[in-house]
Design a protein around this motif. Structure first.
Motif, PDB file in Angstrom:
ATOM      1  N   UNK A  60       9.036   1.045  -5.448  1.00 55.24           N
ATOM      2  CA  UNK A  60       7.739   0.379  -5.483  1.00 55.24           C
ATOM      3  C   UNK A  60       7.275   0.033  -4.069  1.00 55.24           C
ATOM      4  N   UNK A  61       6.040   0.341  -3.782  1.00 53.82           N
ATOM      5  CA  UNK A  61       5.468   0.066  -2.461  1.00 53.82           C
ATOM      6  C   UNK A  61       4.302  -0.901  -2.641  1.00 53.82           C
ATOM      7  N   UNK A  62       4.339  -2.051  -1.957  1.00 50.61           N
ATOM      8  CA  UNK A  62       3.267  -3.043  -2.156  1.00 50.61           C
ATOM      9  C   UNK A  62       1.899  -2.534  -1.701  1.00 50.61           C
ATOM     10  N   UNK A  63       0.903  -2.886  -2.464  1.00 54.54           N
ATOM     11  CA  UNK A  63      -0.471  -2.468  -2.138  1.00 54.54           C
ATOM     12  C   UNK A  63      -1.204  -3.616  -1.457  1.00 54.54           C
ATOM     13  N   UNK A  64      -1.771  -3.303  -0.322  1.00 53.13           N
ATOM     14  CA  UNK A  64      -2.564  -4.259   0.446  1.00 53.13           C
ATOM     15  C   UNK A  64      -4.020  -3.790   0.483  1.00 53.13           C
ATOM     16  N   UNK A  65      -4.888  -4.728   0.789  1.00 51.53           N
ATOM     17  CA  UNK A  65      -6.271  -4.363   1.118  1.00 51.53           C
ATOM     18  C   UNK A  65      -6.436  -4.708   2.592  1.00 51.53           C
ATOM     19  N   UNK A  66      -6.971  -3.775   3.386  1.00 49.51           N
ATOM     20  CA  UNK A  66      -7.030  -4.037   4.830  1.00 49.51           C
ATOM     21  C   UNK A  66      -8.371  -3.620   5.408  1.00 49.51           C
ATOM     22  N   UNK A  67      -8.807  -4.384   6.392  1.00 49.10           N
ATOM     23  CA  UNK A  67     -10.143  -4.138   6.966  1.00 49.10           C
ATOM     24  C   UNK A  67     -10.191  -2.869   7.799  1.00 49.10           C
ATOM     25  N   UNK A  68      -9.049  -2.377   8.244  1.00 42.97           N
ATOM     26  CA  UNK A  68      -9.099  -1.209   9.123  1.00 42.97           C
ATOM     27  C   UNK A  68      -9.082   0.117   8.365  1.00 42.97           C
ATOM     28  N   UNK A  69      -9.095   0.051   7.063  1.00 50.10           N
ATOM     29  CA  UNK A  69      -9.158   1.290   6.289  1.00 50.10           C
ATOM     30  C   UNK A  69     -10.626   1.591   5.967  1.00 50.10           C
ATOM     31  N   UNK A  70     -11.018   2.839   6.284  1.00 48.08           N
ATOM     32  CA  UNK A  70     -12.417   3.226   6.112  1.00 48.08           C
ATOM     33  C   UNK A  70     -12.608   3.868   4.747  1.00 48.08           C
ATOM     34  N   UNK A  71     -13.614   3.398   4.037  1.00 48.00           N
ATOM     35  CA  UNK A  71     -13.848   3.927   2.697  1.00 48.00           C
ATOM     36  C   UNK A  71     -14.319   5.370   2.733  1.00 48.00           C
ATOM     37  N   UNK A 122       4.154   0.340   3.038  1.00 47.70           N
ATOM     38  CA  UNK A 122       3.061  -0.325   2.323  1.00 47.70           C
ATOM     39  C   UNK A 122       1.959   0.701   2.070  1.00 47.70           C
ATOM     40  N   UNK A 123       1.059   0.310   1.184  1.00 49.30           N
ATOM     41  CA  UNK A 123      -0.135   1.119   0.919  1.00 49.30           C
ATOM     42  C   UNK A 123      -1.305   0.208   1.260  1.00 49.30           C
ATOM     43  N   UNK A 124      -2.342   0.778   1.894  1.00 51.18           N
ATOM     44  CA  UNK A 124      -3.497  -0.063   2.197  1.00 51.18           C
ATOM     45  C   UNK A 124      -4.777   0.594   1.709  1.00 51.18           C
ATOM     46  N   UNK A 125      -5.640  -0.230   1.127  1.00 59.57           N
ATOM     47  CA  UNK A 125      -6.915   0.248   0.602  1.00 59.57           C
ATOM     48  C   UNK A 125      -8.051  -0.318   1.428  1.00 59.57           C
ATOM     49  N   UNK A 126      -9.126   0.459   1.515  1.00 60.17           N
ATOM     50  CA  UNK A 126     -10.357  -0.077   2.097  1.00 60.17           C
ATOM     51  C   UNK A 126     -10.885  -1.147   1.155  1.00 60.17           C
ATOM     52  N   UNK A 127     -11.527  -2.187   1.674  1.00 57.71           N
ATOM     53  CA  UNK A 127     -12.050  -3.256   0.803  1.00 57.71           C
ATOM     54  C   UNK A 127     -13.023  -2.730  -0.246  1.00 57.71           C
ATOM     55  N   UNK A 128     -13.678  -1.584   0.071  1.00 59.81           N
ATOM     56  CA  UNK A 128     -14.663  -1.036  -0.864  1.00 59.81           C
ATOM     57  C   UNK A 128     -14.024  -0.143  -1.930  1.00 59.81           C
ATOM     58  N   UNK A 129     -12.718   0.048  -1.859  1.00 54.99           N
ATOM     59  CA  UNK A 129     -12.050   0.986  -2.776  1.00 54.99           C
ATOM     60  C   UNK A 129     -12.217   0.544  -4.236  1.00 54.99           C
ATOM     61  N   UNK A 130     -12.389   1.507  -5.136  1.00 52.10           N
ATOM     62  CA  UNK A 130     -12.669   1.176  -6.543  1.00 52.10           C
ATOM     63  C   UNK A 130     -11.507   0.443  -7.197  1.00 52.10           C
ATOM     64  N   UNK A 131     -10.291   0.685  -6.722  1.00 51.43           N
ATOM     65  CA  UNK A 131      -9.132   0.034  -7.316  1.00 51.43           C
ATOM     66  C   UNK A 131      -9.139  -1.481  -7.070  1.00 51.43           C
TER      67      UNK A 131
END
Length: 837
Positions: free
Chosen positions: A328-339, A264-273
């Motif tokens: 294809x790798x699903x993209x998640x948004x996760x709270x533990x990723x730091x912007x 999986x891929x995880x983004x910080x909630x603040x990520x521009x994407x």
RNA sequence: GCGGAGGUGGCGAAAUGGCAGACGCGCCAGACUUAGGAUCUGGUGCUUUCGGGCGUAGGGGUUCAAGUCCCCUCCUCCGCACCA
């Protein structure tokens, strides 16, 4: 009329007398003089909070002792003081006491200066630097503009640390355990347009110099703290194409060897994407994502950054393309990723990262084992209970299977770079320095906002941008500058049109990053300092202060030194050669603090015992780095000792005066007691010097002077020789004690009839001939246990010593009926006889 | 979790691998004193059958000899902490 040392009033009178004499004679004035060997002794200057506390007294008593000692050793010593006088407490006090920050600050400075003078500290007051005065802060502005010219200053909208209580943003270094370093309120992230300084451009050099230049001058502890703070990690950046969004997503990893395990891929909630994704999502889904982002970003830094906190994720309908496998790798948004670390996005490899593992288990994301223990079994993604984070053997990774991690990482990055999958990258934990503050009482940032030209620097010839002093601070979190239309309104230096001044001020750590350079060139009106002066005085030879600045002031000041040399106005790339971090002053088991009510006011103690006693106690009670337990009993002990010193001079004044200048060499002495006494005088000089200079153990230095005092009292011998020696001992005692207790020693020195002031008297030198021992105590051990002690002449050869000891009746008696197997002899020290039976 | 510092009398603390507890506080005794929260002198790790034995957080090791060096365990304090 001689003074009565047992009276408080007379102690005060003695101290005032000598403070005035030193001042009148200008004893502590220093000048740049390249013909002399320099020593820059520096203490962390205080914030003028109102009054000195014991921590200051401890810090400055150490510094003053060293400064006085080094002057006596013939060094040209730069030792002065200043005030770090911008900052929030002045605004809070202004509200509370209905005064102005400027007035409150300057009156505190006046009071504290007086307190410092009463301590007898030997500052060259002509060099004082006060950061809230225009003659100082104009150079903050000038340096800031130089940084701007070099591209080190920028404005950016970013999620920054916000302290709700102080109503201002904070630099990363000023957030401690998720809370504001000043008021301890939990800090929240806010998206704001702020001023930053690119300190990260210097991250590598700041890191390298820790080992190259600061070892061993800095405590290991501080070096490690800074190393961790800068936090270098090597790895690679890889990118995932997101075709549906026409976007390339980047992630940083230190474990490129596990790329085949990405599930999986995880983004910080603040990520521009995240915003882009919302736009392309069905309305109800987008709303849910928005809600998720709102919920996670509302968490305080403490909640967000707690490793034990629950990992929360939101699965988006989008996928990124695995750069290597093309899957294809699903993209998640996760709270533990730091912007603000790496790219704000990660490649999720649950098999090799515990956080990713927990996340996958919670959300049912598959786990592909791509690593296995070096000597263990293969892992099974379905059954494993935790991630395997150590180095192991690569598997399920195509042609890299079987490689150990150590080899796999470089090999796979090489391959990835060749194939265009990734790029080597070094990441630092250090963040750029957020320098702007939404406060009034600070250095105005020398920029204007022009509707046509944007953000424009104030030209250097228009500096300083003056901070209005006659203002009323009404509420916390609202800068009065915003209510001064006349101050805010200005003209654009570029187009001449109407423009608005920047109302944010600088972080006060900017002021404190170069004040020691200013000490070198006080009063310079053309430059922040002159190169000739800083080239002579810098770097600081000894810096003394609290450990709390390990990752604050001490990093910023190092950065400044590097920048100032890069623009050619200074030469020392590291500002502080030696650092001494003093421990806290503790009372009743806790740091002295107003809230605990365990504060001891230095002035009260000085009134009662005198400054000399306080200085002595605070240096004697503990080694400098240790915390120091305040005890009034201990202070009384120090007072008692000074009384003993006083009486041993005052009660024998006539005799002592009559025996001045008659130093009998060791060769001239026969009486063993007198020879011992002479030896004691000179071993004291040797040991005190070493304790101060090399060991920085001021407590043991004082202990040795107490021993010498005891020896003077204990010497029973009478006659001219003994009196000559007594006088020699007293002269040495006073001289060696004078850096610690300058007033009483100066007074006694004068009473003895010396013409020159003691503070100008060179440090005594130990006479090598007087150090040699006549006889030594030989410890005789049998099987390692002490069985006898024998007096023997010093310097016996190994053979002579051994023979003599083995035939001594006291020893033969102990050896009766036993077989000697081995004898270990250490000349002048010990004989150990190993026996059987 | 990671990293660091540390653990020695009643207390603050000393000890280049070579007499553990220097120096100070406190305590005990004595002297001087009208008096003592002044001063001076002596004593003060535990234990003892007075030979000695034991003792530096606990356990093991290296060494003729360990507070000090090595390994393990426990405890305290500090820093960083979801750093990819």
């Amino acid at each position: 009329m001689p003074y009565d040392f047992s009276s408080c009033e007379d102690r005060q009178a003695i101290e005032t007398k000598w403070q005035e004499r030193w001042d009148t004679a200008g004893c502590f004035k220093t000048s740049t003089d390249p013909s002399k060997e320099k020593f820059f002794c520096l203490e962390m200057f205080p914030y003028p909070s109102g009054a000195l506390h014991m921590g200051h007294v401890r810090n400055y008593s150490m510094g003053d002792m060293l400064a006085r000692f080094l002057r006596k050793k013939g060094k040209n010593v730069l030792y002065t003081m200043g005030f770090d006088s911008f900052g929030m407490p002045a605004e809070n006090a202004a509200i509370k006491y209905k005064t102005k920050p400027h007035d409150w600050t300057l009156s505190n400075i006046a009071y504290m200066t007086n307190q410092l003078k009463r301590m007898g500290y030997s500052y060259d007051w002509t060099r004082e630097a006060i950061t809230c005065l225009p003659e100082y802060y104009r150079w903050n502005q000038w340096i800031f503009l130089q940084m701007y010219k070099k591209g080190l200053v920028y404005r950016k909208e970013a999620p920054v640390n916000w302290c709700p209580t102080c109503g201002t943003v904070l630099a990363n270094e000023q957030v401690q355990e998720g809370s504001c370093w000043r008021c301890h309120t939990p800090v929240v992230k806010k998206n704001l347009n702020q001023w930053f300084i690119r300190i990260t451009d210097y991250a590598q050099e700041l890191l390298d110099d820790i080992d190259k230049a600061l070892d061993p001058g800095w405590p290991r502890r501080v070096r490690i703290m800074q190393t961790n703070w800068i936090g270098r990690s090597e790895g690679a950046r890889l990118s995932f194409k997101v075709p549906e969004l026409d976007y390339t997503l980047e992630a940083f990893t230190t474990r490129f060897d596990t790329v085949y395990g990405i599930t999986f891929i995880a983004l910080a909630p603040e990520h521009e994407l995240v915003k882009k994704m919302m736009e392309r999502m069905p309305q109800d889904e987008a709303d849910k994502l928005r809600e998720f982002v709102a919920k996670t970003t509302a968490q305080s830094s403490i909640e967000r950054s707690d490793a034990g906190a629950e990992k929360l994720g939101f699965k988006t309908p989008f996928c990124g393309t695995h750069p290597v496998t093309g899957k294809p790798i699903p993209i998640w948004v996760a709270n533990y990723i730091l912007i603000d670390y790496g790219t704000g996005a990660i490649m999720g490899v649950p098999c090799g990262d515990q956080r990713d593992f927990e996340f996958c288990r919670k959300y049912g994301i598959p786990i592909i084992p791509v690593i296995k223990p070096k000597d263990g079994e293969d892992l099974d993604g379905a059954t494993m209970t935790h991630a395997f984070e150590e180095y192991g053997i690569v598997c399920n990774s195509g042609r890299f299977d079987g490689l150990p991690t150590e080899e796999a990482i470089p090999a796979m990055i090489d391959w990835g770079e060749k194939e265009g999958y990734c790029k080597r990258e070094v990441n630092f934990r250090l963040r750029d320095w957020l320098i702007s503050r939404q406060r009034y009482w600070g250095t105005p940032i020398p920029f204007v906002h022009c509707p046509h030209c944007g953000v424009v620097p104030v030209p250097e010839d228009q500096l300083p941008v003056l901070l209005p002093e006659d203002v009323e601070v009404k509420e916390v979190g609202h800068s009065p500058l915003l209510d001064l239309p006349d101050w805010l309104a200005t003209t654009c230096p570029k187009c001449g049109g109407l423009a608005r001044r920047e109302a944010d001020t600088m972080d006060t750590f900017f002021c404190s990053s170069w004040y020691f350079d200013r000490y070198c060139s006080p009063g310079d009106t053309q430059h922040p300092f002159e190169k000739r002066d800083v080239d002579y005085w810098m770097p600081v030879d000894q810096y003394i202060g609290g450990i709390e600045h390990a990752c604050l002031h001490l990093i910023y000041a190092r950065f400044f030194a590097k920048f100032l040399t890069d623009i050619g106005i200074a030469s020392a790339r590291e500002p502080f050669t030696n650092l001494l971090t003093q421990g806290m002053v503790i009372k009743d088991g806790a740091k002295m603090s107003k809230s605990l009510g365990n504060v001891v006011d230095p002035t009260e103690i000085v009134n009662k015992y005198g400054a000399d006693t306080v200085r002595l106690f605070i240096l004697f009670a503990a080694p400098p780095q240790n915390d120091l337990d305040w005890s009034e009993r201990g202070v009384e002990g120090s007072s008692r000792f000074l009384g003993r010193v006083w009486r041993c001079v005052a009660d024998n004044l006539e005799t002592l005066r009559a025996h001045g200048g008659h130093v009998i060499p060791m060769e001239g002495l026969r009486d063993p007691a007198l020879r011992d006494f002479k030896r004691k005088i000179h071993t004291t000089i040797r040991d005190v010097t070493r304790d101060i200079e090399e060991e920085k153990q001021f407590n043991t230095a004082i202990a040795r002077l107490m021993e010498l005092t005891n020896a003077i009292y204990a010497l029973g011998a009478e006659g001219a020789e003994a009196d000559d020696l007594r006088r020699e001992a007293v002269d040495v005692l006073l001289n060696c004690l004078s850096p610690f207790c300058p007033h009483v020693t100066e007074e006694l020195w004068e009473m003895l009839g010396h013409d020159r002031m003691l503070c100008l008297e060179p440090w005594p030198q130990a006479d090598e001939k007087a150090l040699v021992q006549d006889s030594v105590t030989i410890v005789v051990q049998v099987n390692g246990k002490v069985r006898a002690k024998l007096e023997r002449p010093a310097g016996l050869s190994r053979e002579d010593l051994e023979r003599g000891v083995l035939s001594d009746p006291a020893v033969t008696e102990k050896l009766a009926g036993k077989e000697t197997i081995k004898v270990i002899t250490v000349p002048n020290k010990l004989v150990n006889i190993v026996v059987k039976g």
